[in-house]
Design a protein around this motif. Structure first.
Motif, short mmCIF file in Angstrom:
data_model
loop_
_atom_site.label_atom_id
_atom_site.label_comp_id
_atom_site.label_asym_id
_atom_site.label_seq_id
_atom_site.Cartn_x
_atom_site.Cartn_y
_atom_site.Cartn_z
N ASN A 1 -24.70 -4.88 47.78
CA ASN A 1 -23.69 -5.21 46.78
C ASN A 1 -22.40 -4.42 46.95
O ASN A 1 -21.39 -4.76 46.35
N ASP A 2 -22.44 -3.35 47.74
CA ASP A 2 -21.23 -2.56 47.98
C ASP A 2 -20.35 -3.27 49.00
O ASP A 2 -20.84 -3.74 50.03
N PRO A 3 -19.06 -3.35 48.71
CA PRO A 3 -18.16 -4.04 49.65
C PRO A 3 -17.89 -3.19 50.89
O PRO A 3 -18.01 -1.97 50.86
N SER A 4 -17.54 -3.86 51.96
CA SER A 4 -17.08 -3.15 53.15
C SER A 4 -15.58 -2.92 52.99
O SER A 4 -14.95 -3.48 52.11
N ILE A 5 -15.04 -2.03 53.82
CA ILE A 5 -13.60 -1.81 53.79
C ILE A 5 -13.02 -2.27 55.12
O ILE A 5 -13.73 -2.36 56.12
N HIS A 6 -11.73 -2.57 55.11
CA HIS A 6 -11.06 -2.98 56.33
C HIS A 6 -10.52 -1.75 57.04
O HIS A 6 -10.03 -0.82 56.41
N ALA A 7 -10.60 -1.78 58.36
CA ALA A 7 -10.02 -0.74 59.19
C ALA A 7 -9.32 -1.41 60.36
O ALA A 7 -9.71 -2.50 60.79
N PHE A 8 -8.30 -0.76 60.87
CA PHE A 8 -7.43 -1.37 61.87
C PHE A 8 -7.26 -0.48 63.08
O PHE A 8 -7.09 0.73 62.96
N THR A 9 -7.24 -1.12 64.24
CA THR A 9 -6.91 -0.42 65.47
C THR A 9 -5.38 -0.34 65.58
O THR A 9 -4.67 -0.92 64.75
N ASP A 10 -4.89 0.32 66.60
CA ASP A 10 -3.44 0.35 66.83
C ASP A 10 -2.91 -1.07 66.99
O ASP A 10 -1.84 -1.41 66.46
N ASP A 11 -3.66 -1.91 67.70
CA ASP A 11 -3.25 -3.30 67.86
C ASP A 11 -3.22 -4.03 66.52
O ASP A 11 -2.36 -4.87 66.28
N GLY A 12 -4.15 -3.69 65.65
CA GLY A 12 -4.19 -4.29 64.32
C GLY A 12 -2.97 -3.92 63.50
O GLY A 12 -2.42 -4.76 62.76
N ILE A 13 -2.54 -2.68 63.61
CA ILE A 13 -1.34 -2.25 62.89
C ILE A 13 -0.12 -3.00 63.41
O ILE A 13 0.72 -3.46 62.63
N GLU A 14 -0.03 -3.17 64.72
CA GLU A 14 1.08 -3.95 65.30
C GLU A 14 1.03 -5.40 64.81
O GLU A 14 2.07 -5.97 64.48
N PHE A 15 -0.17 -5.97 64.74
CA PHE A 15 -0.33 -7.33 64.25
C PHE A 15 0.18 -7.43 62.81
O PHE A 15 0.91 -8.37 62.46
N ILE A 16 -0.19 -6.47 61.98
CA ILE A 16 0.26 -6.47 60.59
C ILE A 16 1.77 -6.34 60.51
O ILE A 16 2.42 -7.04 59.72
N GLN A 17 2.36 -5.46 61.31
CA GLN A 17 3.81 -5.31 61.30
C GLN A 17 4.50 -6.63 61.66
O GLN A 17 5.50 -6.99 61.04
N GLU A 18 3.95 -7.32 62.64
CA GLU A 18 4.53 -8.63 63.02
C GLU A 18 4.42 -9.63 61.89
O GLU A 18 5.37 -10.36 61.60
N ARG A 19 3.27 -9.67 61.23
CA ARG A 19 3.07 -10.59 60.12
C ARG A 19 4.00 -10.25 58.95
O ARG A 19 4.56 -11.14 58.32
#
Length: 87
Positions: free
Chosen positions: A62-80
């Protein structure tokens, strides 16, 4: 992303990328100066190949997971964010 030696039965000593560090949605939000809820919403549209991983911190289903990001993930977010007109 780093390259590390990984041994498999069918390949000896091939180089494969591996993740050595990830950043939480809270960290990414603070770093980019946006609300954490925006990062979480973007994470829902991302996949591991985009640099977004789910981290499980409890054996309780029942406990939720959390999101975590790699360096590439942070770049993806910046682009979005740029596409959405966010800072």
């Amino acid at each position: 992303m780093e390259l590390g030696r990984h041994r498999r039965a069918d390949r000896q000593g091939c180089l494969m990328p591996y993740v050595s560090m990830v950043f939480t949605a809270r960290f990414v939000a603070q770093k980019l100066g946006v609300e954490q809820v925006i990062i979480e919403e973007l994470a829902e549209t991302m996949r591991p190949k985009d640099g977004c991983l789910s981290v499980i911190d409890s054996a309780d289903d029942n406990d939720p997971s959390i999101h975590a990001f790699t360096d590439d993930g942070i770049e993806f977010i910046q682009e979005r964010l740029a596409e959405l007109g966010q800072p």
